[in-house]
Scaffold this motif. Structure first.
Motif, PDB file in Angstrom:
ATOM      1  N   HIS A 177       0.844  -1.198   0.000  1.00 55.12           N
ATOM      2  CA  HIS A 177       0.000   0.000   0.000  1.00 55.12           C
ATOM      3  C   HIS A 177       0.882   1.252   0.000  1.00 55.12           C
ATOM      4  N   THR A 178       0.562   2.201  -0.854  1.00 56.43           N
ATOM      5  CA  THR A 178       1.328   3.439  -0.922  1.00 56.43           C
ATOM      6  C   THR A 178       1.099   4.286   0.325  1.00 56.43           C
ATOM      7  N   ARG A 179       2.063   5.181   0.573  1.00 53.82           N
ATOM      8  CA  ARG A 179       1.944   6.176   1.641  1.00 53.82           C
ATOM      9  C   ARG A 179       2.422   7.496   1.080  1.00 53.82           C
ATOM     10  N   SER A 180       1.862   8.578   1.575  1.00 53.02           N
ATOM     11  CA  SER A 180       2.340   9.895   1.168  1.00 53.02           C
ATOM     12  C   SER A 180       2.713  10.696   2.405  1.00 53.02           C
ATOM     13  N   ARG A 181       3.730  11.532   2.254  1.00 58.73           N
ATOM     14  CA  ARG A 181       4.209  12.377   3.351  1.00 58.73           C
ATOM     15  C   ARG A 181       4.152  13.819   2.888  1.00 58.73           C
ATOM     16  N   THR A 182       3.772  14.727   3.764  1.00 60.02           N
ATOM     17  CA  THR A 182       3.704  16.141   3.420  1.00 60.02           C
ATOM     18  C   THR A 182       4.929  16.866   3.956  1.00 60.02           C
ATOM     19  N   LEU A 183       5.152  18.069   3.448  1.00 61.68           N
ATOM     20  CA  LEU A 183       6.264  18.885   3.938  1.00 61.68           C
ATOM     21  C   LEU A 183       6.158  19.122   5.438  1.00 61.68           C
ATOM     22  N   GLU A 184       4.936  19.337   5.911  1.00 60.02           N
ATOM     23  CA  GLU A 184       4.726  19.631   7.334  1.00 60.02           C
ATOM     24  C   GLU A 184       5.069  18.441   8.218  1.00 60.02           C
ATOM     25  N   GLU A 185       5.097  17.250   7.668  1.00 66.29           N
ATOM     26  CA  GLU A 185       5.419  16.057   8.448  1.00 66.29           C
ATOM     27  C   GLU A 185       6.919  15.833   8.593  1.00 66.29           C
ATOM     28  N   LEU A 186       7.726  16.569   7.834  1.00 68.51           N
ATOM     29  CA  LEU A 186       9.170  16.430   7.962  1.00 68.51           C
ATOM     30  C   LEU A 186       9.627  17.008   9.292  1.00 68.51           C
ATOM     31  N   SER A 187      10.563  16.344   9.910  1.00 67.82           N
ATOM     32  CA  SER A 187      11.130  16.851  11.161  1.00 67.82           C
ATOM     33  C   SER A 187      12.637  16.645  11.125  1.00 67.82           C
ATOM     34  N   PHE A 188      13.372  17.621  11.630  1.00 73.33           N
ATOM     35  CA  PHE A 188      14.824  17.579  11.556  1.00 73.33           C
ATOM     36  C   PHE A 188      15.432  17.807  12.930  1.00 73.33           C
ATOM     37  N   LYS A 189      16.555  17.154  13.157  1.00 74.38           N
ATOM     38  CA  LYS A 189      17.332  17.397  14.362  1.00 74.38           C
ATOM     39  C   LYS A 189      18.612  18.118  13.951  1.00 74.38           C
ATOM     40  N   GLY A 190      18.845  19.257  14.544  1.00 78.04           N
ATOM     41  CA  GLY A 190      20.083  19.963  14.254  1.00 78.04           C
ATOM     42  C   GLY A 190      20.054  20.712  12.940  1.00 78.04           C
ATOM     43  N   ASN A 191      20.958  20.346  12.048  1.00 77.48           N
ATOM     44  CA  ASN A 191      21.269  21.143  10.870  1.00 77.48           C
ATOM     45  C   ASN A 191      20.860  20.395   9.598  1.00 77.48           C
ATOM     46  N   PRO A 192      19.658  20.621   9.061  1.00 77.44           N
ATOM     47  CA  PRO A 192      19.161  19.779   7.973  1.00 77.44           C
ATOM     48  C   PRO A 192      19.925  19.933   6.665  1.00 77.44           C
ATOM     49  N   LEU A 193      20.030  18.824   5.952  1.00 76.65           N
ATOM     50  CA  LEU A 193      20.543  18.778   4.582  1.00 76.65           C
ATOM     51  C   LEU A 193      19.483  18.103   3.728  1.00 76.65           C
ATOM     52  N   LEU A 194      18.952  18.848   2.757  1.00 78.55           N
ATOM     53  CA  LEU A 194      17.870  18.344   1.922  1.00 78.55           C
ATOM     54  C   LEU A 194      18.320  18.280   0.465  1.00 78.55           C
TER      55      LEU A 194
ATOM     56  N   ASP B  16      33.284  26.315  -3.040  1.00 79.93           N
ATOM     57  CA  ASP B  16      33.480  27.650  -2.479  1.00 79.93           C
ATOM     58  C   ASP B  16      32.206  28.198  -1.848  1.00 79.93           C
ATOM     59  N   THR B  17      31.178  27.384  -1.765  1.00 83.44           N
ATOM     60  CA  THR B  17      29.869  27.814  -1.260  1.00 83.44           C
ATOM     61  C   THR B  17      29.573  27.138   0.076  1.00 83.44           C
ATOM     62  N   ASP B  18      29.108  27.908   1.040  1.00 81.03           N
ATOM     63  CA  ASP B  18      28.816  27.384   2.379  1.00 81.03           C
ATOM     64  C   ASP B  18      27.652  26.411   2.338  1.00 81.03           C
ATOM     65  N   MET B  19      27.914  25.183   2.797  1.00 79.36           N
ATOM     66  CA  MET B  19      26.860  24.180   2.932  1.00 79.36           C
ATOM     67  C   MET B  19      26.746  23.700   4.381  1.00 79.36           C
ATOM     68  N   ILE B  20      27.366  24.456   5.298  1.00 74.62           N
ATOM     69  CA  ILE B  20      27.320  24.063   6.705  1.00 74.62           C
ATOM     70  C   ILE B  20      25.990  24.464   7.333  1.00 74.62           C
ATOM     71  N   ALA B  21      25.456  25.607   6.934  1.00 73.94           N
ATOM     72  CA  ALA B  21      24.151  26.049   7.427  1.00 73.94           C
ATOM     73  C   ALA B  21      23.058  25.124   6.902  1.00 73.94           C
ATOM     74  N   PRO B  22      21.852  25.170   7.471  1.00 77.65           N
ATOM     75  CA  PRO B  22      20.739  24.381   6.917  1.00 77.65           C
ATOM     76  C   PRO B  22      20.626  24.623   5.407  1.00 77.65           C
ATOM     77  N   THR B  23      20.672  23.541   4.632  1.00 71.37           N
ATOM     78  CA  THR B  23      20.863  23.661   3.189  1.00 71.37           C
ATOM     79  C   THR B  23      19.931  22.749   2.416  1.00 71.37           C
ATOM     80  N   ALA B  24      19.401  23.285   1.324  1.00 71.31           N
ATOM     81  CA  ALA B  24      18.681  22.483   0.329  1.00 71.31           C
ATOM     82  C   ALA B  24      19.431  22.600  -0.985  1.00 71.31           C
TER      83      ALA B  24
END
Length: 276
Positions: free
Chosen positions: A99-116, A202-210
């Motif tokens: 059975h399929t499942r779907s997840r919404t953006l609001e259901e995402l949860s992150f600890k610390g410094n997210p990388l998307l 040369d681009t900062d990817m340490i901050a929360p990044t997508a």
């Protein structure tokens, strides 16, 4: 034995084959197909509900293997039928309808410094699956698929991801909704593009990044280019002007990993250097 299927004309087998081939039927029924014990176990671990297990067996040897759930609806299929429904040879003789499942953006949860990892209109299931595999390996927090041209439950995508489509949180949404979500959550948007861009290391990817990538043929649409906090590119030192999108995604994800290891002073960082 009622649950032993020996004909490819059996309605259950016909439906399974149709689910493999038709995204419209997957959407209509809310079902999809997974091959292989590892992928099925990842599916179960991620909270997906198995509809039916199909196990290759001879009629007088129809036993559920010990490492598979015994309380799930099970059909045994003849070797001839299994050969017809299997996409690949090394699937350990088991296929599941799930059975399929779907997840919404609001259901995402992150600890610390997210990388998307964000993907806009990537159309090839194999590429999308390979990117999800890299996202899992790099420890990305989620993969967001915007305005998709293929569904997340395409068998080629699942196979290419080695089940990472289940182990990494995945969301499907519009580009506009994704941009709004990233801005509201203060996640920097780095778009991979050739025009008006800086070298990725040369681009900062340490901050929360997508990290945002588009199709190989046309790249990202204007809405993403304008929403970006920075534009990045991978240097191309040969005659070609681009890499396969899944390869590019892996390079960029691991640059984020390198920067983050370096920033924390982790001893592993000394073995990961930026390109010269």
């Amino acid at each position: 034995m009622d649950n032993y299927l020996s004909s490819t004309q059996n309605p259950k087998i016909k439906k399974l084959l149709a689910l493999q081939q038709k995204s419209s039927l997957r959407r209509e029924t809310g079902l999809f197909v997974v091959e292989g014990r590892r992928e099925i176990q990842q599916c179960i671990d991620a909270g997906y509900e198995i509809d039916t297990l199909y196990i290759r067996a001879k009629e007088n040897e129809a036993v559920v293997p010990a490492d598979l759930p015994a309380d799930i609806n099970t059909c045994f299929v003849s070797p001839h039928v299994y050969e017809r429904i299997a996409y690949r040879e090394s699937t350990e003789g088991v296929i599941a309808v799930v059975h399929t499942r779907s997840r919404t953006l609001e259901e995402l949860s992150f600890k610390g410094n997210p990388l998307l990892m964000v993907l806009e209109r990537v159309e090839k299931p194999g590429n999308l699956g390979a990117i999800m595999r890299s996202a899992d390996a790099a420890g990305a927090d989620a993969v967001i698929v915007c305005d998709p041209l293929t569904d997340l439950f395409n068998p080629n995508l699942i196979r290419a991801s080695l089940g990472a489509v289940f182990s990494v949180p995945c969301v499907v949404c519009t580009s506009e909704d994704c941009i709004r979500y990233l801005k509201e959550n203060h996640i920097r948007i780095l778009t991979a593009q050739l025009q008006d861009s800086s070298l990725y290391y040369d681009t900062d990817m340490i901050a929360p990044t997508a990290i945002v990538m588009g199709t190989e043929s046309t790249g990202l649409t204007t809405v993403w280019r304008e929403a970006a906090d920075a534009h990045i590119r991978i240097p191309m030192n040969g005659r070609l002007d681009s890499l396969n999108v899944s390869v590019s995604a892996a390079v960029l994800l691991y640059e984020a990993v390198r920067q983050r290891l370096t920033s924390t002073g982790c001893s592993r960082s000394s073995s990961i250097k930026p390109p010269q």
